[in-house]
Each structure stands twice: as structure tokens, then as C-alpha cells.
Design a protein around this motif. Structure first.
Motif, PDB file in Angstrom:
ATOM      1  N   ILE A  33     -14.270  -3.317  -8.335  1.00  0.00           N
ATOM      2  CA  ILE A  33     -13.685  -4.520  -7.758  1.00  0.00           C
ATOM      3  C   ILE A  33     -13.616  -5.564  -8.865  1.00  0.00           C
ATOM      4  O   ILE A  33     -14.651  -5.972  -9.410  1.00  0.00           O
ATOM      5  CB  ILE A  33     -14.512  -5.046  -6.569  1.00  0.00           C
ATOM      6  CG1 ILE A  33     -14.524  -4.015  -5.451  1.00  0.00           C
ATOM      7  CG2 ILE A  33     -13.962  -6.389  -6.087  1.00  0.00           C
ATOM      8  CD1 ILE A  33     -15.338  -4.397  -4.246  1.00  0.00           C
ATOM      9  N   GLU A  34     -12.413  -5.960  -9.212  1.00  0.00           N
ATOM     10  CA  GLU A  34     -12.155  -6.954 -10.250  1.00  0.00           C
ATOM     11  C   GLU A  34     -12.884  -6.635 -11.555  1.00  0.00           C
ATOM     12  O   GLU A  34     -13.535  -7.478 -12.152  1.00  0.00           O
ATOM     13  CB  GLU A  34     -12.529  -8.347  -9.749  1.00  0.00           C
ATOM     14  CG  GLU A  34     -11.675  -8.789  -8.570  1.00  0.00           C
ATOM     15  CD  GLU A  34     -12.084 -10.141  -8.036  1.00  0.00           C
ATOM     16  OE1 GLU A  34     -12.966 -10.798  -8.627  1.00  0.00           O
ATOM     17  OE2 GLU A  34     -11.508 -10.552  -7.012  1.00  0.00           O
ATOM     18  N   GLY A  35     -12.808  -5.373 -11.985  1.00  0.00           N
ATOM     19  CA  GLY A  35     -13.377  -4.970 -13.261  1.00  0.00           C
ATOM     20  C   GLY A  35     -14.873  -4.737 -13.252  1.00  0.00           C
ATOM     21  O   GLY A  35     -15.466  -4.515 -14.292  1.00  0.00           O
ATOM     22  N   GLU A  36     -15.502  -4.772 -12.086  1.00  0.00           N
ATOM     23  CA  GLU A  36     -16.948  -4.573 -11.973  1.00  0.00           C
ATOM     24  C   GLU A  36     -17.240  -3.359 -11.106  1.00  0.00           C
ATOM     25  O   GLU A  36     -16.676  -3.221 -10.018  1.00  0.00           O
ATOM     26  CB  GLU A  36     -17.582  -5.820 -11.349  1.00  0.00           C
ATOM     27  CG  GLU A  36     -19.065  -5.738 -11.128  1.00  0.00           C
ATOM     28  CD  GLU A  36     -19.873  -5.966 -12.388  1.00  0.00           C
ATOM     29  OE1 GLU A  36     -21.045  -5.555 -12.394  1.00  0.00           O
ATOM     30  OE2 GLU A  36     -19.347  -6.539 -13.355  1.00  0.00           O
ATOM     31  N   CYS A  37     -18.105  -2.468 -11.576  1.00  0.00           N
ATOM     32  CA  CYS A  37     -18.561  -1.328 -10.772  1.00  0.00           C
ATOM     33  C   CYS A  37     -19.563  -1.853  -9.758  1.00  0.00           C
ATOM     34  O   CYS A  37     -20.582  -2.441 -10.137  1.00  0.00           O
ATOM     35  CB  CYS A  37     -19.242  -0.285 -11.652  1.00  0.00           C
ATOM     36  SG  CYS A  37     -18.135   0.550 -12.774  1.00  0.00           S
ATOM     37  N   VAL A  38     -19.268  -1.669  -8.480  1.00  0.00           N
ATOM     38  CA  VAL A  38     -20.158  -2.164  -7.432  1.00  0.00           C
ATOM     39  C   VAL A  38     -20.521  -1.025  -6.485  1.00  0.00           C
ATOM     40  O   VAL A  38     -19.717  -0.133  -6.231  1.00  0.00           O
ATOM     41  CB  VAL A  38     -19.523  -3.328  -6.635  1.00  0.00           C
ATOM     42  CG1 VAL A  38     -19.294  -4.532  -7.518  1.00  0.00           C
ATOM     43  CG2 VAL A  38     -18.237  -2.915  -5.982  1.00  0.00           C
ATOM     44  N   PRO A  39     -21.741  -1.059  -5.942  1.00  0.00           N
ATOM     45  CA  PRO A  39     -22.127  -0.036  -4.969  1.00  0.00           C
ATOM     46  C   PRO A  39     -21.388  -0.244  -3.655  1.00  0.00           C
ATOM     47  O   PRO A  39     -21.240  -1.365  -3.198  1.00  0.00           O
ATOM     48  CB  PRO A  39     -23.634  -0.241  -4.805  1.00  0.00           C
ATOM     49  CG  PRO A  39     -23.919  -1.607  -5.297  1.00  0.00           C
ATOM     50  CD  PRO A  39     -22.835  -1.972  -6.242  1.00  0.00           C
ATOM     51  N   ASP A  40     -20.910   0.832  -3.081  1.00  0.00           N
ATOM     52  CA  ASP A  40     -20.226   0.796  -1.784  1.00  0.00           C
ATOM     53  C   ASP A  40     -21.187   1.409  -0.761  1.00  0.00           C
ATOM     54  O   ASP A  40     -21.154   2.597  -0.494  1.00  0.00           O
ATOM     55  CB  ASP A  40     -18.926   1.595  -1.867  1.00  0.00           C
ATOM     56  CG  ASP A  40     -18.140   1.584  -0.568  1.00  0.00           C
ATOM     57  OD1 ASP A  40     -18.525   0.859   0.365  1.00  0.00           O
ATOM     58  OD2 ASP A  40     -17.140   2.319  -0.500  1.00  0.00           O
ATOM     59  N   LEU A  41     -22.049   0.571  -0.225  1.00  0.00           N
ATOM     60  CA  LEU A  41     -23.129   1.052   0.631  1.00  0.00           C
ATOM     61  C   LEU A  41     -22.636   1.667   1.930  1.00  0.00           C
ATOM     62  O   LEU A  41     -23.228   2.605   2.442  1.00  0.00           O
ATOM     63  CB  LEU A  41     -24.101  -0.084   0.923  1.00  0.00           C
ATOM     64  CG  LEU A  41     -24.702  -0.752  -0.317  1.00  0.00           C
ATOM     65  CD1 LEU A  41     -25.632  -1.879   0.077  1.00  0.00           C
ATOM     66  CD2 LEU A  41     -25.401   0.259  -1.175  1.00  0.00           C
ATOM     67  N   ARG A  42     -21.557   1.142   2.486  1.00  0.00           N
ATOM     68  CA  ARG A  42     -21.037   1.670   3.748  1.00  0.00           C
ATOM     69  C   ARG A  42     -19.968   2.736   3.542  1.00  0.00           C
ATOM     70  O   ARG A  42     -19.566   3.398   4.486  1.00  0.00           O
ATOM     71  CB  ARG A  42     -20.484   0.522   4.590  1.00  0.00           C
ATOM     72  CG  ARG A  42     -21.598  -0.404   5.054  1.00  0.00           C
ATOM     73  CD  ARG A  42     -21.120  -1.631   5.768  1.00  0.00           C
ATOM     74  NE  ARG A  42     -20.050  -1.362   6.696  1.00  0.00           N
ATOM     75  CZ  ARG A  42     -19.264  -2.291   7.211  1.00  0.00           C
ATOM     76  NH1 ARG A  42     -19.432  -3.552   6.889  1.00  0.00           N
ATOM     77  NH2 ARG A  42     -18.313  -1.968   8.054  1.00  0.00           N
ATOM     78  N   GLY A  43     -19.495   2.883   2.310  1.00  0.00           N
ATOM     79  CA  GLY A  43     -18.475   3.885   2.028  1.00  0.00           C
ATOM     80  C   GLY A  43     -17.104   3.522   2.558  1.00  0.00           C
ATOM     81  O   GLY A  43     -16.286   4.406   2.802  1.00  0.00           O
ATOM     82  N   THR A  44     -16.850   2.234   2.720  1.00  0.00           N
ATOM     83  CA  THR A  44     -15.588   1.800   3.321  1.00  0.00           C
ATOM     84  C   THR A  44     -14.726   0.932   2.407  1.00  0.00           C
ATOM     85  O   THR A  44     -13.629   0.547   2.812  1.00  0.00           O
ATOM     86  CB  THR A  44     -15.860   1.011   4.612  1.00  0.00           C
ATOM     87  OG1 THR A  44     -16.687  -0.111   4.296  1.00  0.00           O
ATOM     88  CG2 THR A  44     -16.541   1.877   5.646  1.00  0.00           C
ATOM     89  N   LEU A  45     -15.209   0.612   1.217  1.00  0.00           N
ATOM     90  CA  LEU A  45     -14.408  -0.231   0.330  1.00  0.00           C
ATOM     91  C   LEU A  45     -13.183   0.533  -0.146  1.00  0.00           C
ATOM     92  O   LEU A  45     -13.242   1.753  -0.352  1.00  0.00           O
ATOM     93  CB  LEU A  45     -15.246  -0.687  -0.866  1.00  0.00           C
ATOM     94  CG  LEU A  45     -16.374  -1.664  -0.547  1.00  0.00           C
ATOM     95  CD1 LEU A  45     -17.202  -1.940  -1.801  1.00  0.00           C
ATOM     96  CD2 LEU A  45     -15.816  -2.955   0.015  1.00  0.00           C
ATOM     97  N   PRO A  46     -12.071  -0.167  -0.324  1.00  0.00           N
ATOM     98  CA  PRO A  46     -10.844   0.521  -0.747  1.00  0.00           C
ATOM     99  C   PRO A  46     -10.911   0.919  -2.213  1.00  0.00           C
ATOM    100  O   PRO A  46     -11.668   0.365  -3.000  1.00  0.00           O
ATOM    101  CB  PRO A  46      -9.764  -0.542  -0.525  1.00  0.00           C
ATOM    102  CG  PRO A  46     -10.484  -1.840  -0.650  1.00  0.00           C
ATOM    103  CD  PRO A  46     -11.868  -1.587  -0.109  1.00  0.00           C
ATOM    104  N   GLY A  47     -10.118   1.894  -2.548  1.00  0.00           N
ATOM    105  CA  GLY A  47      -9.989   2.310  -3.940  1.00  0.00           C
ATOM    106  C   GLY A  47     -10.679   3.616  -4.227  1.00  0.00           C
ATOM    107  O   GLY A  47     -11.365   4.207  -3.398  1.00  0.00           O
ATOM    108  N   ARG A  48     -10.490   4.050  -5.449  1.00  0.00           N
ATOM    109  CA  ARG A  48     -11.061   5.304  -5.914  1.00  0.00           C
ATOM    110  C   ARG A  48     -12.577   5.151  -6.009  1.00  0.00           C
ATOM    111  O   ARG A  48     -13.087   4.151  -6.477  1.00  0.00           O
ATOM    112  CB  ARG A  48     -10.467   5.603  -7.286  1.00  0.00           C
ATOM    113  CG  ARG A  48     -10.885   6.906  -7.871  1.00  0.00           C
ATOM    114  CD  ARG A  48     -10.100   7.167  -9.164  1.00  0.00           C
ATOM    115  NE  ARG A  48     -10.283   8.545  -9.533  1.00  0.00           N
ATOM    116  CZ  ARG A  48      -9.601   9.556  -9.043  1.00  0.00           C
ATOM    117  NH1 ARG A  48      -8.652   9.309  -8.166  1.00  0.00           N
ATOM    118  NH2 ARG A  48      -9.827  10.785  -9.407  1.00  0.00           N
TER     119      ARG A  48
END
Length: 106
Positions: A33-48
């Protein structure tokens, strides 16, 4: 047949750190997200998404191998991917889990 179980209720993913296969539920999904690797705890964030064991050993190995830009197919761009937020989360999760690190040998 590879010998793996083909249970549709338990899909497998590959950790970008140690390259080991595990159940999707045992891995942490990471997105950019905006050039930052972030944890997707719920598994619902968009993108690869890329998957990582939530351990310091696998996180460090992924960073050392430069696995995240490769997993997200990022070339060039405005700069390297930020990983501070992801690293802080993995450190906190490792402490809370009693620091039972995943074996990071390939």
C-alpha cells in the motif's frame, strides 16, 4: 501426484522467506500500500499478496533475499519497498508467540 493432500478447505501457499509450503491459515498475507509492505491480517486488502511465516527468521530471510519486490513484481519505480511496518508487526507477533521461530533453512 506430489503426495500433498488436495483438501480444498486448506489451500497451501509458499512463504517468500524460507520458500516452505504451509497452510494458508498459518501464513501472514502481505500487500503493498503506497510503496509500503503491510500485513493483511484479515486477508481482504486489495492487490497482489505475498505470504510469509510470521517469524523473524522468515522475515529477515525474505528481506535479505529481496523477495518482496520480486513477489509483487515491482521493478524500478520511485524507490524500494518499505518494510518497517511489516517488520514491527512480525517482531511483536514473535514476542507474543514466545519467539518459537520457524525453521528458516531451505
Amino acid at each position: 501426484m506430489s503426495g500433498r493432500t488436495r483438501d480444498p478447505a486448506c489451500p497451501e501457499r509458499t512463504c517468500v522467506g524460507c520458500r516452505g509450503r504451509s497452510a494458508k491459515a498459518d501464513l501472514l498475507r502481505v500487500v503493498v500500500i503506497e510503496g509500503e509492505c503491510v500485513p493483511d491480517l484479515r486477508g481482504t486488502l486489495p492487490g497482489r499478496g505475498a505470504y510469509l511465516h510470521p517469524s523473524l527468521a522468515c522475515c529477515d530471510l525474505a528481506l535479505r533475499r529481496r523477495a518482496f519486490p520480486r513477489a509483487f513484481r515491482v521493478t524500478g519505480g520511485p524507490g524500494p519497498l518499505g518494510t518497517e511496518q511489516l517488520r514491527r508487526y512480525v517482531e511483536r507477533a514473535s514476542r507474543e508467540a514466545g519467539d518459537t521461530e520457524h525453521n528458516a533453512t531451505p
